[in-house]
Design a protein around this motif. Structure first.
Motif, mmCIF file in Angstrom:
data_model
loop_
_atom_site.group_PDB
_atom_site.id
_atom_site.type_symbol
_atom_site.label_atom_id
_atom_site.label_comp_id
_atom_site.label_asym_id
_atom_site.label_seq_id
_atom_site.Cartn_x
_atom_site.Cartn_y
_atom_site.Cartn_z
ATOM 1 N N GLN A 29 44.283 45.922 37.419
ATOM 2 C CA GLN A 29 44.858 45.975 36.069
ATOM 3 C C GLN A 29 44.624 44.669 35.313
ATOM 4 O OE1 GLN A 29 46.156 48.509 34.404
ATOM 5 N NE2 GLN A 29 45.688 49.835 36.139
ATOM 6 N N LEU A 30 44.724 43.549 35.998
ATOM 7 C CA LEU A 30 44.467 42.250 35.361
ATOM 8 C C LEU A 30 43.025 42.168 34.865
ATOM 9 C CD1 LEU A 30 46.371 39.959 37.881
ATOM 10 C CD2 LEU A 30 46.975 40.331 35.480
ATOM 11 N N VAL A 31 42.097 42.732 35.635
ATOM 12 C CA VAL A 31 40.691 42.758 35.217
ATOM 13 C C VAL A 31 40.533 43.676 34.007
ATOM 14 C CG1 VAL A 31 38.346 43.441 35.890
ATOM 15 C CG2 VAL A 31 39.800 42.188 37.506
ATOM 16 N N ARG A 32 41.117 44.852 34.058
ATOM 17 C CA ARG A 32 41.004 45.806 32.945
ATOM 18 C C ARG A 32 41.562 45.226 31.655
ATOM 19 N NH1 ARG A 32 43.158 50.138 36.693
ATOM 20 N NH2 ARG A 32 41.265 50.859 37.709
ATOM 21 N N ARG A 33 42.640 44.452 31.767
ATOM 22 C CA ARG A 33 43.295 43.881 30.587
ATOM 23 C C ARG A 33 42.648 42.579 30.131
ATOM 24 N NH1 ARG A 33 49.110 45.192 33.121
ATOM 25 N NH2 ARG A 33 49.117 47.399 32.593
ATOM 26 N N GLY A 34 41.603 42.128 30.835
ATOM 27 C CA GLY A 34 40.899 40.929 30.434
ATOM 28 C C GLY A 34 41.573 39.626 30.829
ATOM 29 N N ARG A 35 42.563 39.678 31.694
ATOM 30 C CA ARG A 35 43.270 38.465 32.121
ATOM 31 C C ARG A 35 42.581 37.787 33.292
ATOM 32 N NH1 ARG A 35 49.016 38.717 32.388
ATOM 33 N NH2 ARG A 35 48.784 36.470 32.255
ATOM 34 N N LEU A 36 41.696 38.511 33.979
ATOM 35 C CA LEU A 36 40.951 37.983 35.112
ATOM 36 C C LEU A 36 39.557 38.593 35.049
ATOM 37 C CD1 LEU A 36 41.091 36.363 37.803
ATOM 38 C CD2 LEU A 36 41.795 38.483 38.912
ATOM 39 N N LYS A 37 38.550 37.778 35.313
ATOM 40 C CA LYS A 37 37.188 38.331 35.249
ATOM 41 C C LYS A 37 36.516 38.236 36.611
ATOM 42 C CE LYS A 37 34.560 34.353 33.898
ATOM 43 N NZ LYS A 37 33.402 33.906 33.216
ATOM 44 N N ARG A 38 35.678 39.209 36.871
ATOM 45 C CA ARG A 38 34.886 39.211 38.099
ATOM 46 C C ARG A 38 33.823 38.130 37.995
ATOM 47 N NH1 ARG A 38 34.715 45.414 37.423
ATOM 48 N NH2 ARG A 38 36.478 46.003 38.716
ATOM 49 N N SER A 39 33.559 37.480 39.109
ATOM 50 C CA SER A 39 32.569 36.397 39.115
ATOM 51 C C SER A 39 31.423 36.658 40.073
ATOM 52 C CB SER A 39 33.257 35.082 39.485
ATOM 53 O OG SER A 39 34.196 34.729 38.512
ATOM 54 N N GLY A 40 31.318 37.865 40.557
ATOM 55 C CA GLY A 40 30.232 38.197 41.469
ATOM 56 C C GLY A 40 30.615 39.347 42.366
ATOM 57 N N GLY A 41 29.864 39.495 43.426
ATOM 58 C CA GLY A 41 30.098 40.598 44.347
ATOM 59 C C GLY A 41 29.514 41.885 43.807
ATOM 60 N N SER A 42 30.163 42.981 44.138
ATOM 61 C CA SER A 42 29.720 44.286 43.670
ATOM 62 C C SER A 42 30.904 44.989 43.009
ATOM 63 C CB SER A 42 29.225 45.116 44.861
ATOM 64 O OG SER A 42 30.304 45.443 45.713
ATOM 65 N N PRO A 43 30.654 46.098 42.316
ATOM 66 C CA PRO A 43 31.783 46.806 41.701
ATOM 67 C C PRO A 43 32.855 47.224 42.711
ATOM 68 C CG PRO A 43 29.730 47.577 40.777
ATOM 69 C CD PRO A 43 29.368 46.677 41.936
ATOM 70 N N ARG A 44 32.433 47.537 43.922
ATOM 71 C CA ARG A 44 33.407 47.957 44.939
ATOM 72 C C ARG A 44 34.010 46.779 45.699
ATOM 73 N NH1 ARG A 44 33.964 53.206 46.197
ATOM 74 N NH2 ARG A 44 34.540 52.705 48.336
ATOM 75 N N GLN A 45 33.340 45.643 45.698
ATOM 76 C CA GLN A 45 33.837 44.456 46.392
ATOM 77 C C GLN A 45 33.622 43.229 45.515
ATOM 78 O OE1 GLN A 45 31.770 44.540 50.167
ATOM 79 N NE2 GLN A 45 33.467 45.645 51.094
ATOM 80 N N PRO A 46 34.424 43.119 44.433
ATOM 81 C CA PRO A 46 34.224 42.005 43.502
ATOM 82 C C PRO A 46 34.737 40.680 44.064
ATOM 83 C CG PRO A 46 36.125 43.291 42.871
ATOM 84 C CD PRO A 46 35.481 44.014 44.023
ATOM 85 N N TRP A 47 34.195 39.615 43.502
ATOM 86 C CA TRP A 47 34.658 38.268 43.819
ATOM 87 C C TRP A 47 35.299 37.697 42.570
ATOM 88 C CZ3 TRP A 47 29.315 36.139 45.689
ATOM 89 C CH2 TRP A 47 28.938 36.789 46.861
ATOM 90 N N TYR A 48 36.224 36.786 42.780
ATOM 91 C CA TYR A 48 36.892 36.105 41.686
ATOM 92 C C TYR A 48 36.848 34.609 41.949
ATOM 93 C CZ TYR A 48 38.514 40.829 41.084
ATOM 94 O OH TYR A 48 38.544 42.182 40.930
ATOM 95 N N ALA A 49 36.585 33.815 40.912
ATOM 96 C CA ALA A 49 36.516 32.366 41.063
ATOM 97 C C ALA A 49 37.903 31.824 41.395
ATOM 98 C CB ALA A 49 35.995 31.725 39.788
ATOM 99 N N VAL A 50 37.965 30.937 42.361
ATOM 100 C CA VAL A 50 39.242 30.346 42.779
ATOM 101 C C VAL A 50 39.943 29.695 41.582
ATOM 102 C CG1 VAL A 50 40.284 28.538 44.199
ATOM 103 C CG2 VAL A 50 38.537 30.013 45.173
ATOM 104 N N GLU A 51 39.182 28.986 40.738
ATOM 105 C CA GLU A 51 39.788 28.317 39.576
ATOM 106 C C GLU A 51 40.465 29.313 38.641
ATOM 107 O OE1 GLU A 51 36.079 28.002 39.659
ATOM 108 O OE2 GLU A 51 36.373 26.607 41.298
ATOM 109 N N ASP A 52 39.820 30.465 38.417
ATOM 110 C CA ASP A 52 40.391 31.489 37.537
ATOM 111 C C ASP A 52 41.672 32.064 38.128
ATOM 112 O OD1 ASP A 52 38.196 31.112 35.896
ATOM 113 O OD2 ASP A 52 37.184 32.961 36.512
ATOM 114 N N VAL A 53 41.664 32.310 39.423
ATOM 115 C CA VAL A 53 42.842 32.880 40.084
ATOM 116 C C VAL A 53 43.985 31.874 40.071
ATOM 117 C CG1 VAL A 53 43.750 33.818 42.240
ATOM 118 C CG2 VAL A 53 41.431 34.404 41.508
ATOM 119 N N GLN A 54 43.691 30.614 40.344
ATOM 120 C CA GLN A 54 44.732 29.589 40.346
ATOM 121 C C GLN A 54 45.309 29.400 38.947
ATOM 122 O OE1 GLN A 54 42.552 26.378 42.186
ATOM 123 N NE2 GLN A 54 43.443 26.832 44.188
#
Length: 66
Positions: A29-54
């Motif tokens: 939901q955070l990704v859908r709402r634009g509050r968190l963005k994917r930084s790699g991986g695949s659609p089924r196994q996305p990665w998120y940047a540690v800085e963004d999550v923190q």
């Protein structure tokens, strides 16, 4: 199932959910709402940047404390 070839500085969706203290669906939901963005991986196994999550974690904690 977590990816073995995860680059340093990135988290899986499961790791992100654990760090934020939320359910996996909340991460989606955070990704859908634009509050968190994917930084790699695949659609089924996305990665998120540690800085963004923190940064999101700090933001969520400050809103909860207000």
């Amino acid at each position: 199932m977590e990816q073995q070839n995860l680059r340093p500085g990135y988290l899986t969706a499961h790791q992100t959910a654990r760090l934020l203290g939320v359910e996996l669906d909340t991460v989606r939901q955070l990704v859908r709402r634009g509050r968190l963005k994917r930084s790699g991986g695949s659609p089924r196994q996305p990665w998120y940047a540690v800085e963004d999550v923190q940064a999101l974690d700090v933001e969520r904690r400050s809103l909860a404390a207000a």
